[in-house]
Scaffold this motif. Structure first.
Motif, short mmCIF file in Angstrom:
data_model
loop_
_atom_site.label_atom_id
_atom_site.label_comp_id
_atom_site.label_asym_id
_atom_site.label_seq_id
_atom_site.Cartn_x
_atom_site.Cartn_y
_atom_site.Cartn_z
N UNK A 80 -80.61 2.35 26.73
CA UNK A 80 -80.02 3.67 26.50
C UNK A 80 -79.02 4.05 27.60
N UNK A 82 -77.14 2.08 29.45
CA UNK A 82 -75.91 1.30 29.42
C UNK A 82 -75.23 1.41 28.06
N UNK A 83 -75.88 2.10 27.14
CA UNK A 83 -75.28 2.26 25.81
C UNK A 83 -75.15 0.94 25.06
N UNK A 84 -76.10 0.04 25.29
CA UNK A 84 -76.05 -1.26 24.61
C UNK A 84 -76.10 -1.06 23.10
N UNK A 85 -75.28 -1.81 22.38
CA UNK A 85 -75.26 -1.61 20.93
C UNK A 85 -75.02 -2.91 20.19
N UNK A 86 -75.08 -2.80 18.88
CA UNK A 86 -74.88 -3.92 17.97
C UNK A 86 -73.52 -4.56 18.26
N UNK A 178 -64.24 -4.47 31.59
CA UNK A 178 -64.01 -3.13 32.11
C UNK A 178 -64.89 -2.15 31.34
N UNK A 241 -71.53 0.18 37.42
CA UNK A 241 -70.57 -0.03 36.33
C UNK A 241 -69.21 -0.47 36.85
N UNK A 243 -65.55 -0.15 36.50
CA UNK A 243 -64.62 0.81 35.85
C UNK A 243 -63.21 0.67 36.42
N UNK B 5 -60.14 8.52 32.84
CA UNK B 5 -60.91 8.92 34.01
C UNK B 5 -59.94 9.13 35.18
N UNK B 11 -64.06 12.47 33.56
CA UNK B 11 -63.63 11.80 32.32
C UNK B 11 -63.11 12.79 31.29
N UNK B 37 -57.92 -0.26 27.38
CA UNK B 37 -58.92 -0.15 28.44
C UNK B 37 -58.60 -1.06 29.62
N UNK B 38 -58.69 -0.54 30.82
CA UNK B 38 -58.36 -1.29 32.02
C UNK B 38 -57.01 -0.85 32.60
N UNK B 50 -57.33 6.25 34.81
CA UNK B 50 -57.73 4.95 34.25
C UNK B 50 -58.06 5.09 32.77
N UNK B 51 -57.72 4.08 32.00
CA UNK B 51 -58.11 4.07 30.59
C UNK B 51 -59.41 3.28 30.46
N UNK B 52 -60.39 3.87 29.81
CA UNK B 52 -61.71 3.25 29.71
C UNK B 52 -62.15 3.16 28.26
N UNK B 53 -62.74 2.03 27.92
CA UNK B 53 -63.39 1.89 26.61
C UNK B 53 -64.68 2.71 26.67
N UNK B 55 -68.25 4.11 26.00
CA UNK B 55 -69.46 3.73 25.27
C UNK B 55 -70.10 5.03 24.77
N UNK B 56 -71.19 4.90 24.10
CA UNK B 56 -71.78 6.06 23.41
C UNK B 56 -72.17 7.17 24.42
N UNK B 57 -72.58 6.80 25.61
CA UNK B 57 -72.94 7.83 26.60
C UNK B 57 -71.72 8.57 27.13
N UNK B 58 -70.62 7.84 27.36
CA UNK B 58 -69.40 8.51 27.81
C UNK B 58 -69.00 9.58 26.80
N UNK B 106 -75.31 3.28 17.21
CA UNK B 106 -74.80 2.28 18.14
C UNK B 106 -75.66 1.02 18.11
#
Lengths: 243, 243, 243, 243
Positions: A80, A82-86, A178, A241, A243, B5, B11, B37-38, B50-53, B55-58, B106
């Motif tokens: 949760x 790290x937001x790991x996903x499919x 990244x 992380x 970034x 960011x 962010x 991203x990056x 910075x441009x970031x991909x 994730x669900x938590x962001x 996710x």
């Protein structure tokens, strides 16, 4: 994967092509062959045995493991946070019996990949057998020292459960994409201290360490309370992380 | 989804087709359009962004939410305890701003489904907007009272975060597949007590309740210690399985 | 009171007028008679045995007890929260083996008094023997049901460790002096709920309930961490004050 | 010592020879002079004000303190673990505002002694004023660096709350009586690590470190739960005994 559960709640791996037998009786292999989850079979002593679709926890509980394994509380928090996903790409080390690789593989699915490094040959073999038995084909278990280098690139999550997780921070940083996360499980606070210092120096962001204390509740007619015995500590979870 | 960011670590959601501007300067929409991203962009005041991909938590951190949302510690434990994986079918209620639906989505991925029930129209709309903005198409948010019935069948996980989660135990049981899990988040012990009793009566197995206490560690040159302030309690997590 | 400690750290009550003997050898009663704390004696097998001035914890660890006893963590919190001091008057029930009465007596001293109610005759006798053996004369152990009434007046602290501590709230209130405290140890949350409601109704102030979770740290050359096993729960401590 | 409590539950030190006045009105000094605990006085605005016999906690809450003070949970555990009792001799450093010295003095009583070392002159004066105001005459506050030496001998308990508590272990050991305890309060784990190593080297026994996590319960008609905010960490408590 199908497993069996007897009328006391005890679970068993269904060994294809073999009779099932325990102290409550026998079920013939012919009967086991075509059973589906939800079916209720009977032993020759008339005890009911249920067929269950095993999830990853059922299997981990039953599989061969010669080493201690991470608890779901810690695995879940890694997922949760790290937001790991499919579809994600994961690297983990050391493999141990493969429990965490199975959990990650369960989440990342067929489109994802889990690459697991284990330095001991005996653990590698156990883990490979476990992965094959559960039927996942998105996991690679390598009998390789992760200190020697990380083969994968653009990784979403690198998870380390090693005595000196701070020894390979640079190659971890390089292998991550990244936005990717490093998560480290370490029982001792000294490991956390060194890790934090090095992660900062190398350029990681969002570095933090947490500990999850899990309390089980006892809900009985006699009354409700936290259980009187509990696990006091498993390990600290550190996150960093790129970034 | 891409987010921005600034050099203070703050962010921002990247609003396509619009200039970015904060107190550190402006970035033209033309420049934002093709960034990946990056990339590191610069505001007209020479501040790096910075441009970031995301994730669900962001995203959850940045999205609109008019209600409190579950913490990752509780979401993660639900995922790991129930063995939720890629391809699974999930039902949750109430949706709120959609944070937990996003986490579940996710994990279950494109081959999985999340069906989320919310009784309030305003929350439904916020959640629908959030889901669309993050770009997930495996979530259905319904402005519907889950007490009226569960439309889905053969569900892997039903998650309830409701004042009276015990009112719909029978339809929950029916909607779950064999081996499927009910997970309930409830702040009060009274909710847990009623839930346990009813779950037992209806025929659920593996009923148990836990509480996750999360401690954040402070690792500084001054010294290492648990943080002096912490969240004391969020909610109890109760689990029950259809076997 | 003097106790003995062998070279493995094991402690023993010094039985006056009797030889000491364990697997490490024998010490004659004549030698024991005149020893003072700090002395180091030797068994006939040349093992060192130290004479120690026992404090209340040393004795409680060694004394006869047929029931579970409160942990120092809970006793200490009762003492500090209620501001128990030298010279105070305390009532407690049920006595059990007398551990908490001994702790209270240790604090209130010769000018203070501890009156302890125990419904079971066998426990009463054990506690009386323990109190006598340790040498305190400020404790009265009564084989009496506290529900029948509290004999004492103007009490500083009433401590209850009973299955239904809420059954005698009115006589507790009457027996307390103005500013005095009721402290209740109860393992179940249901006991706490009823107690709180009744205490409020009767006119108690500063009602609150806490729980003390104690973590032991492991500080070794291998590393530092919280111990891996711990006591998960003993009891809730509820406080109410007559103001 | 008498204090006043208004009808909102707010408490005030009763300044002898002075009128009491707050936003709820005035009480003349003549009326305050002869009041006794339990009395209910009235302000000229007809608000009730109760006279209460202050215990040590009431006073500590109201007294002047320019520094943070230890919580009762930690003080209580020190008292119960070390078996501190009426008549004992205690040394503590640093004094701060004197809170812990007051707690110890409350327990050891008139036949006991508390000797408190404080390096800062301003704190020494505040603590001396506080001790005098509460009326204890068994406490000596010295404006003296405990590192320079401990004047007392045959001490039952030495309590240290200092940045480097491990710097004076030898004089601590010498000052303790046989069976006496050292107790150390330290917020950082690094302090604990050094302390443990040195205590072992010097010859202390029964060395151990604990941490007390206190949870407050919320018992309302709406429901029962642990409070949502809590103190995450105060300090580690380390114990070592001279045996």
């Amino acid at each position: 994967m199908r497993i069996l559960m007897d009328d006391r709640g005890k679970k068993y791996i269904l060994d294809e092509g073999q009779d099932f037998h325990n102290d409550l009786g026998i079920i013939k292999k012919e009967e086991l062959e075509n059973c589906v989850p939800g079916d209720i079979l009977k032993t020759h002593k008339e005890h009911e045995v249920k067929v269950i679709q095993a999830n990853v926890n059922d299997f981990i509980e039953l599989m061969e493991r010669k080493c201690s394994i991470l608890l779901p509380k810690d695995i879940g928090i890694v997922i949760a946070y790290t937001g790991l996903g499919c579809g994600d790409k994961v690297v983990d080390a050391g493999t141990g019996a493969g429990a965490i690789a199975l959990h990650f593989a369960n989440v990342v699915g067929k489109e994802g990949e889990v690459h697991s490094y284990e330095i001991r040959e005996d653990f590698t073999k156990i883990a490979q057998k476990n992965v094959k038995q559960f039927g996942f084909d998105n996991i690679t278990i390598k009998n390789q020292d992760i200190k020697e280098g990380i083969d994968e690139e653009e990784v979403d999550l690198i998870f380390l459960d090693l005595p000196k997780p701070y020894e390979m921070m640079e190659s971890v940083f390089d292998a991550l994409k990244s936005g990717g996360w490093l998560a480290v499980y370490a029982p001792y606070i000294e490991q956390v201290q060194i890790l934090n210092r090095i992660a900062k120096k190398i350029g990681f962001n969002e570095i933090n360490t947490i500990e999850c204390i899990l309390r089980e509740m006892e809900v009985k007619s006699k009354g409700t309370r936290p259980k009187t015995r509990m696990v006091g500590h498993t390990g600290y979870l550190s996150f960093a992380r790129k970034l």
